[in-house]
Enzyme design. Sequence first.
Site, PDB file in Angstrom:
ATOM      1  N   THR A  41      11.225   6.577  -8.316  1.00  0.00           N
ATOM      2  CA  THR A  41       9.767   6.589  -8.207  1.00  0.00           C
ATOM      3  C   THR A  41       9.257   5.401  -8.998  1.00  0.00           C
ATOM      4  O   THR A  41       9.415   5.334 -10.219  1.00  0.00           O
ATOM      5  CB  THR A  41       9.172   7.895  -8.756  1.00  0.00           C
ATOM      6  OG1 THR A  41       9.689   8.983  -7.992  1.00  0.00           O
ATOM      7  CG2 THR A  41       7.659   7.886  -8.663  1.00  0.00           C
ATOM      8  N   LYS A  97       4.815   9.181  -2.676  1.00  0.00           N
ATOM      9  CA  LYS A  97       5.337   9.877  -3.859  1.00  0.00           C
ATOM     10  C   LYS A  97       4.239  10.080  -4.906  1.00  0.00           C
ATOM     11  O   LYS A  97       4.215  11.091  -5.613  1.00  0.00           O
ATOM     12  CB  LYS A  97       6.507   9.107  -4.458  1.00  0.00           C
ATOM     13  CG  LYS A  97       7.171   9.818  -5.656  1.00  0.00           C
ATOM     14  CD  LYS A  97       7.743  11.187  -5.276  1.00  0.00           C
ATOM     15  CE  LYS A  97       8.295  11.932  -6.486  1.00  0.00           C
ATOM     16  NZ  LYS A  97       9.548  11.354  -6.999  1.00  0.00           N
ATOM     17  N   LYS A 120       5.690   8.744 -16.742  1.00  0.00           N
ATOM     18  CA  LYS A 120       5.748   7.433 -16.099  1.00  0.00           C
ATOM     19  C   LYS A 120       5.110   7.467 -14.722  1.00  0.00           C
ATOM     20  O   LYS A 120       4.288   6.613 -14.368  1.00  0.00           O
ATOM     21  CB  LYS A 120       7.203   6.974 -16.016  1.00  0.00           C
ATOM     22  CG  LYS A 120       7.448   5.692 -15.234  1.00  0.00           C
ATOM     23  CD  LYS A 120       7.896   5.946 -13.807  1.00  0.00           C
ATOM     24  CE  LYS A 120       9.218   6.673 -13.720  1.00  0.00           C
ATOM     25  NZ  LYS A 120       9.667   6.851 -12.326  1.00  0.00           N
TER      26      LYS A 120
END
Length: 291
Positions: A96, A171, A239
């Site tokens: 990701t 995502k 993150k």
Amino acid sequence: MTHIGFIGTGVMGRSMAMHLLKAGYPVSIYTRTKEKAEDLLKEGAVWRETAEELAGHSDVIMTMVGYPSDVEELYLGDHGILNAAKSGTYVIDMTTSKPSLAIHIYELAKQKGIYSIDAPVSGGDVGAREARLSIMAGGDKEAFEACLPIFSIIGKNIVYQGPAGSGQHTKMCNQIAIAAGMIGVSEAIAYAHSAGLDPENVLKSISAGAAGSWSLSNLAPRMLKDDFEPGFYVKHFLKDMSIAIEEAEQMNMEVPGLALAHKLYTELSEKGEAESGTQALYKLWKSPSEN
């Protein structure tokens, strides 16, 4: 036979690489800590000393690492994948990462005759172990279709989303939905405790109704068992949320639910839970009497 190079054998990557091996593909492995790949090497994977060496021996290169900075170093460094891979190679980043970085890698790869796909996944450690990950892909559709036989070995819900960067944007949608949902799951379990209910019994009712979600069915039971081992790390979720907030800002979009989740997970991380699974968010509500 297509030779696959796999970089990153962490919580999810190890299972993904193992499925490819057991499907009969020749697999080369590179990871920063060789010990993490020992079970794969015992199954027949070939160890490569560097990402550059791995790239030179692979027809398809798959990466599953931690942060955008890791992706950038792997692909764009002087001894990176794009400098070592031969023309006609397929590179698939399943980390990701930033949509803008996926687009940049795609553009540079195309100049070298390399096919680039951004294909982040969802499903955590269980999805990786059971080969039923959701895979969201961006890039040229022809490249995606060429890689479908490989994707089908590690995932079940495999969807082409559009041009380069589309997989990463999708995502971000996934992570935004999860972020606020994890607050709801944690609060629901805490409420059940405060009301004097049996939380496990409560889950039998609410997980099958309109409140049902993957997090409620898979992570709430872990909360109740004090199982905070990572299927997906708090540090990596932070993150991801930071990337989504940054992308939303660039689109002049407000994301108050995501901002709250980011704030709460930051607090959790500062309490020493960065290496825990995302279900550890419940610890912000958990009372000592539950121990």
